[in-house]
Design a protein around this motif. Structure first.
Motif, PDB file in Angstrom:
ATOM      1  N   UNK A   7       0.831  -1.205   0.000  1.00  0.00           N
ATOM      2  CA  UNK A   7       0.000   0.000   0.000  1.00  0.00           C
ATOM      3  C   UNK A   7       0.868   1.258   0.000  1.00  0.00           C
ATOM      4  N   UNK A   8       0.577   2.156  -0.950  1.00  0.00           N
ATOM      5  CA  UNK A   8       1.314   3.410  -1.069  1.00  0.00           C
ATOM      6  C   UNK A   8       0.332   4.559  -1.250  1.00  0.00           C
ATOM      7  N   UNK A   9       0.614   5.668  -0.564  1.00  0.00           N
ATOM      8  CA  UNK A   9      -0.228   6.856  -0.698  1.00  0.00           C
ATOM      9  C   UNK A   9      -0.026   7.453  -2.083  1.00  0.00           C
ATOM     10  N   UNK A  10      -1.128   7.763  -2.742  1.00  0.00           N
ATOM     11  CA  UNK A  10      -1.061   8.347  -4.080  1.00  0.00           C
ATOM     12  C   UNK A  10      -0.835   9.847  -4.021  1.00  0.00           C
ATOM     13  N   UNK A  11      -0.511  10.390  -5.151  1.00  0.00           N
ATOM     14  CA  UNK A  11      -0.372  11.836  -5.285  1.00  0.00           C
ATOM     15  C   UNK A  11      -1.762  12.460  -5.285  1.00  0.00           C
ATOM     16  N   UNK A  12      -1.885  13.733  -4.934  1.00  0.00           N
ATOM     17  CA  UNK A  12      -3.208  14.376  -4.965  1.00  0.00           C
ATOM     18  C   UNK A  12      -3.859  14.208  -6.339  1.00  0.00           C
ATOM     19  N   UNK A  13      -5.098  13.761  -6.335  1.00  0.00           N
ATOM     20  CA  UNK A  13      -5.844  13.567  -7.560  1.00  0.00           C
ATOM     21  C   UNK A  13      -5.604  12.232  -8.249  1.00  0.00           C
ATOM     22  N   UNK A  14      -4.650  11.439  -7.766  1.00  0.00           N
ATOM     23  CA  UNK A  14      -4.372  10.141  -8.371  1.00  0.00           C
ATOM     24  C   UNK A  14      -5.481   9.158  -8.007  1.00  0.00           C
ATOM     25  N   UNK A  15      -5.893   8.343  -8.958  1.00  0.00           N
ATOM     26  CA  UNK A  15      -6.949   7.355  -8.719  1.00  0.00           C
ATOM     27  C   UNK A  15      -6.463   6.269  -7.772  1.00  0.00           C
ATOM     28  N   UNK A  16      -7.405   5.767  -6.966  1.00  0.00           N
ATOM     29  CA  UNK A  16      -7.095   4.648  -6.084  1.00  0.00           C
ATOM     30  C   UNK A  16      -7.146   3.352  -6.882  1.00  0.00           C
ATOM     31  N   UNK A  17      -6.397   2.374  -6.419  1.00  0.00           N
ATOM     32  CA  UNK A  17      -6.340   1.083  -7.091  1.00  0.00           C
ATOM     33  C   UNK A  17      -7.617   0.288  -6.846  1.00  0.00           C
ATOM     34  N   UNK A  18      -8.037  -0.416  -7.876  1.00  0.00           N
ATOM     35  CA  UNK A  18      -9.084  -1.425  -7.751  1.00  0.00           C
ATOM     36  C   UNK A  18      -8.612  -2.618  -8.567  1.00  0.00           C
ATOM     37  N   UNK A  19      -8.958  -3.810  -8.114  1.00  0.00           N
ATOM     38  CA  UNK A  19      -8.497  -5.019  -8.801  1.00  0.00           C
ATOM     39  C   UNK A  19      -9.526  -6.121  -8.669  1.00  0.00           C
ATOM     40  N   UNK A  20      -9.484  -7.037  -9.647  1.00  0.00           N
ATOM     41  CA  UNK A  20     -10.317  -8.228  -9.587  1.00  0.00           C
ATOM     42  C   UNK A  20      -9.549  -9.377 -10.230  1.00  0.00           C
ATOM     43  N   UNK A  21      -9.997 -10.599  -9.899  1.00  0.00           N
ATOM     44  CA  UNK A  21      -9.331 -11.806 -10.369  1.00  0.00           C
ATOM     45  C   UNK A  21     -10.349 -12.695 -11.066  1.00  0.00           C
ATOM     46  N   UNK A  22      -9.895 -13.319 -12.152  1.00  0.00           N
ATOM     47  CA  UNK A  22     -10.684 -14.343 -12.823  1.00  0.00           C
ATOM     48  C   UNK A  22      -9.693 -15.401 -13.305  1.00  0.00           C
ATOM     49  N   UNK A  23      -9.573 -16.476 -12.534  1.00  0.00           N
ATOM     50  CA  UNK A  23      -8.605 -17.521 -12.868  1.00  0.00           C
ATOM     51  C   UNK A  23      -7.187 -16.994 -12.785  1.00  0.00           C
ATOM     52  N   UNK A  24      -6.448 -17.051 -13.908  1.00  0.00           N
ATOM     53  CA  UNK A  24      -5.062 -16.567 -13.960  1.00  0.00           C
ATOM     54  C   UNK A  24      -4.959 -15.128 -14.445  1.00  0.00           C
ATOM     55  N   UNK A  25      -6.091 -14.445 -14.559  1.00  0.00           N
ATOM     56  CA  UNK A  25      -6.087 -13.048 -15.019  1.00  0.00           C
ATOM     57  C   UNK A  25      -6.405 -12.145 -13.833  1.00  0.00           C
TER      58      UNK A  25
END
Length: 110
Positions: A7-25
């Protein structure tokens, strides 16, 4: 897939991370990364700057292990985040948000 969130703090206005998994992707911020070709007992070294991975991607006993850079906003996060990186195991669906969040004010308090 075993996901270790760095976890790293983003720069002002930078989008937050989102992620999802489907098998090996694993899809991070809308970009899919197909890790099918990582061999069992082997690894892949991500190249360049256009990926969210930190270090090697490994497949151990059939399970992918990735260290994922997870950007968050200081505006919504607690000032103190866990010292130990959060770890999740996911096979399908969204990766849980690993960030300790500030309590949200209820509508009655607003």
């Amino acid at each position: 897939m075993k996901i270790i969130c760095i976890c790293v703090a983003g720069l002002p206005g930078q989008s937050e991370t989102s992620a999802s998994v489907s098998g090996d992707v694993i899809t991070v911020d809308g970009t899919p990364f197909d890790l099918f070709d990582v061999p069992d007992g082997g690894f892949a070294e991500p190249e360049g700057d256009s990926h969210p991975f930190i270090g090697r991607i490994e497949r151990i006993n059939g399970e992918l292990h990735v260290r994922l850079r997870w950007v968050y906003s200081d505006a919504t996060a607690e000032p103190d985040q866990p010292a130990v990186p959060p770890v999740f195991t996911a096979t399908s669906g969204p990766v849980p948000d690993p960030i300790a969040r500030k309590p949200q004010a209820s509508e009655a308090e607003a």
